[in-house]
Structures are given as C-alpha cells and as structure tokens.
Design a protein around this motif. Structure first.
Motif, short mmCIF file in Angstrom:
data_model
loop_
_atom_site.label_atom_id
_atom_site.label_comp_id
_atom_site.label_asym_id
_atom_site.label_seq_id
_atom_site.Cartn_x
_atom_site.Cartn_y
_atom_site.Cartn_z
N ILE A 108 0.83 -1.19 0.00
CA ILE A 108 0.00 0.00 0.00
C ILE A 108 0.87 1.25 0.00
CG2 ILE A 108 -1.93 -1.17 1.13
CD1 ILE A 108 -1.10 0.18 3.76
N LEU A 109 0.26 2.39 -0.28
CA LEU A 109 0.99 3.65 -0.28
C LEU A 109 1.69 3.85 1.05
CD1 LEU A 109 -1.56 6.04 -2.01
CD2 LEU A 109 0.65 5.31 -2.90
N ASP A 110 2.93 4.31 0.98
CA ASP A 110 3.73 4.51 2.19
C ASP A 110 3.88 5.99 2.52
OD1 ASP A 110 5.18 3.64 4.37
OD2 ASP A 110 7.08 3.72 3.30
N GLN A 111 3.01 6.83 1.95
CA GLN A 111 3.03 8.26 2.23
C GLN A 111 1.59 8.73 2.40
OE1 GLN A 111 4.64 7.84 -1.32
NE2 GLN A 111 6.69 8.60 -0.98
N ASP A 112 1.45 9.86 3.10
CA ASP A 112 0.09 10.39 3.26
C ASP A 112 -0.38 11.03 1.95
OD1 ASP A 112 1.00 13.10 3.12
OD2 ASP A 112 1.34 13.13 5.28
N ASP A 113 -1.67 11.29 1.87
CA ASP A 113 -2.28 11.80 0.64
C ASP A 113 -1.61 13.07 0.14
OD1 ASP A 113 -4.03 9.67 0.81
OD2 ASP A 113 -5.78 10.88 1.33
N GLU A 114 -1.33 14.00 1.05
CA GLU A 114 -0.72 15.27 0.66
C GLU A 114 0.64 15.05 0.01
OE1 GLU A 114 0.91 19.13 3.00
OE2 GLU A 114 -1.08 18.42 3.59
N GLU A 115 1.44 14.17 0.59
CA GLU A 115 2.77 13.90 0.03
C GLU A 115 2.66 13.18 -1.31
OE1 GLU A 115 7.10 12.09 1.34
OE2 GLU A 115 5.39 11.80 2.67
N VAL A 116 1.73 12.24 -1.42
CA VAL A 116 1.54 11.53 -2.69
C VAL A 116 1.17 12.51 -3.80
CG1 VAL A 116 0.01 9.90 -3.92
CG2 VAL A 116 0.95 9.30 -1.68
N LEU A 117 0.25 13.43 -3.51
CA LEU A 117 -0.16 14.41 -4.52
C LEU A 117 0.99 15.33 -4.89
CD1 LEU A 117 -3.75 15.28 -3.31
CD2 LEU A 117 -3.11 13.96 -5.33
N SER A 118 1.76 15.76 -3.91
CA SER A 118 2.90 16.62 -4.18
C SER A 118 3.92 15.91 -5.07
CB SER A 118 3.56 17.05 -2.87
OG SER A 118 4.72 17.79 -3.11
N LEU A 119 4.24 14.67 -4.75
CA LEU A 119 5.18 13.89 -5.55
C LEU A 119 4.64 13.66 -6.96
CD1 LEU A 119 6.25 11.32 -2.85
CD2 LEU A 119 7.72 13.06 -3.88
N ALA A 120 3.35 13.37 -7.05
CA ALA A 120 2.74 13.10 -8.36
C ALA A 120 2.79 14.34 -9.24
CB ALA A 120 1.31 12.63 -8.18
N LYS A 121 2.51 15.50 -8.67
CA LYS A 121 2.52 16.73 -9.45
C LYS A 121 3.92 17.09 -9.93
CE LYS A 121 -1.73 18.41 -7.54
NZ LYS A 121 -2.44 19.31 -6.67
N ASP A 122 4.92 16.65 -9.18
CA ASP A 122 6.32 16.88 -9.57
C ASP A 122 6.89 15.73 -10.40
OD1 ASP A 122 6.35 19.30 -8.25
OD2 ASP A 122 7.22 18.48 -6.41
N GLN A 123 6.03 14.77 -10.78
CA GLN A 123 6.43 13.61 -11.58
C GLN A 123 7.55 12.82 -10.90
OE1 GLN A 123 4.66 12.77 -14.56
NE2 GLN A 123 3.38 14.27 -13.56
N GLU A 124 7.43 12.63 -9.62
CA GLU A 124 8.44 11.93 -8.82
C GLU A 124 8.05 10.46 -8.62
OE1 GLU A 124 11.37 13.05 -7.69
OE2 GLU A 124 11.08 15.03 -8.57
N VAL A 125 8.69 9.83 -7.65
CA VAL A 125 8.46 8.43 -7.32
C VAL A 125 7.50 8.34 -6.14
CG1 VAL A 125 9.58 6.31 -6.54
CG2 VAL A 125 10.75 7.79 -8.17
N ILE A 126 6.55 7.43 -6.23
CA ILE A 126 5.61 7.16 -5.15
C ILE A 126 5.96 5.79 -4.59
CG2 ILE A 126 3.19 6.74 -4.59
CD1 ILE A 126 2.49 8.76 -6.77
N PHE A 127 6.01 5.70 -3.26
CA PHE A 127 6.45 4.46 -2.63
C PHE A 127 5.29 3.65 -2.07
CE2 PHE A 127 10.25 6.98 -2.75
CZ PHE A 127 11.20 6.05 -3.12
N TYR A 128 5.42 2.33 -2.27
CA TYR A 128 4.49 1.34 -1.72
C TYR A 128 5.30 0.42 -0.82
CZ TYR A 128 1.14 2.79 -5.25
OH TYR A 128 0.27 3.53 -6.02
N ARG A 129 4.67 -0.02 0.26
CA ARG A 129 5.34 -0.90 1.22
C ARG A 129 4.33 -1.95 1.67
NH1 ARG A 129 10.03 -0.22 4.34
NH2 ARG A 129 10.25 1.75 3.26
N CYS A 130 4.84 -3.05 2.15
CA CYS A 130 3.98 -4.11 2.68
C CYS A 130 3.00 -3.52 3.70
CB CYS A 130 4.83 -5.19 3.33
SG CYS A 130 3.85 -6.51 4.06
#
Length: 116
Positions: free
Chosen positions: A57-79
């Motif tokens: 599952i996503l290993d970051q909170d929603d705000e961080e995921v959106l920020s990373l996505a808008k910057d075309q970065e990497v989103i992390f998933y963890r067990c």
C-alpha cells in the motif's frame, strides 16, 4: 480545459496530474481525487504484493503523494503489515519487519529506456 480520465470533469490543465499508471502506458490525466483513488490500488497492478502475500500500500500520506505526483516523482508502496505497524507507532516491530518485507518506488511517469 482538460478532462479527468476518472470522473470525466473538466479542469484547468495545471490542476491535473499526468501519469502512465506506473507502467509506461499512454499518458492520461487525473484530478487529485481520482489520482489518489487509482494510486491507492496501484492503478490495478496485481503485482504490488509483498513476498509474504500481503498487499503493498501507499507509504506516504495523501498530501505527500499528490505533491510527488505533481512533480512527476516516485511514489512508494510498502507491505501493508509494515505500514500498519508504523501507523500504530510500533517502531520495534517495524524495525524487525524492515528486512523481511518489501517496498517499491514507482515513477508517476516511467522514464524512457535509454537502451532502445
């Protein structure tokens, strides 16, 4: 105005997140809500599973995921087990599980292969 691939509503281009669903597919755009909805299940990626059999599952909170996505970065998933232990502030258990359970970082848009 551009249209969200999820809800089909119109948005200013700058408000949409462009992604290839982490797989090098055709680029599509999503509003924040629809992107988070898709990202939470890896846009249907069944291979996002830890060796222990648990879902990743996503290993970051929603705000961080959106920020990373808008910057075309990497989103992390963890067990899921590790994320749940961390959220419960059971850091000893997290430390024990770190080496045994998987994590993966996925680009919002896969970089082009330099080998072709």
């Amino acid at each position: 105005m551009s249209v969200c691939n999820g809800c089909q509503k119109s948005f200013e281009e700058s408000l949409l997140i462009t992604t290839d669903h982490f797989r090098g597919e055709a680029l599509v755009q999503y509003c924040d809500v629809c992107f988070l909805e898709g990202a939470r299940d890896g846009f249907g990626d069944k291979s996002l599973q830890c060796e222990c059999g648990e879902k990743m599952i996503l290993d970051q909170d929603d705000e961080e995921v959106l920020s990373l996505a808008k910057d075309q970065e990497v989103i992390f998933y963890r067990c899921k087990k590790v994320v749940e232990a961390r959220l419960a502030k059971n850091y000893d258990l997290v430390e024990q599980m770190e080496d045994e359970h998987e994590w993966v970082g996925l680009y919002v848009i896969q970089p082009e292969d330099d080998y072709e």
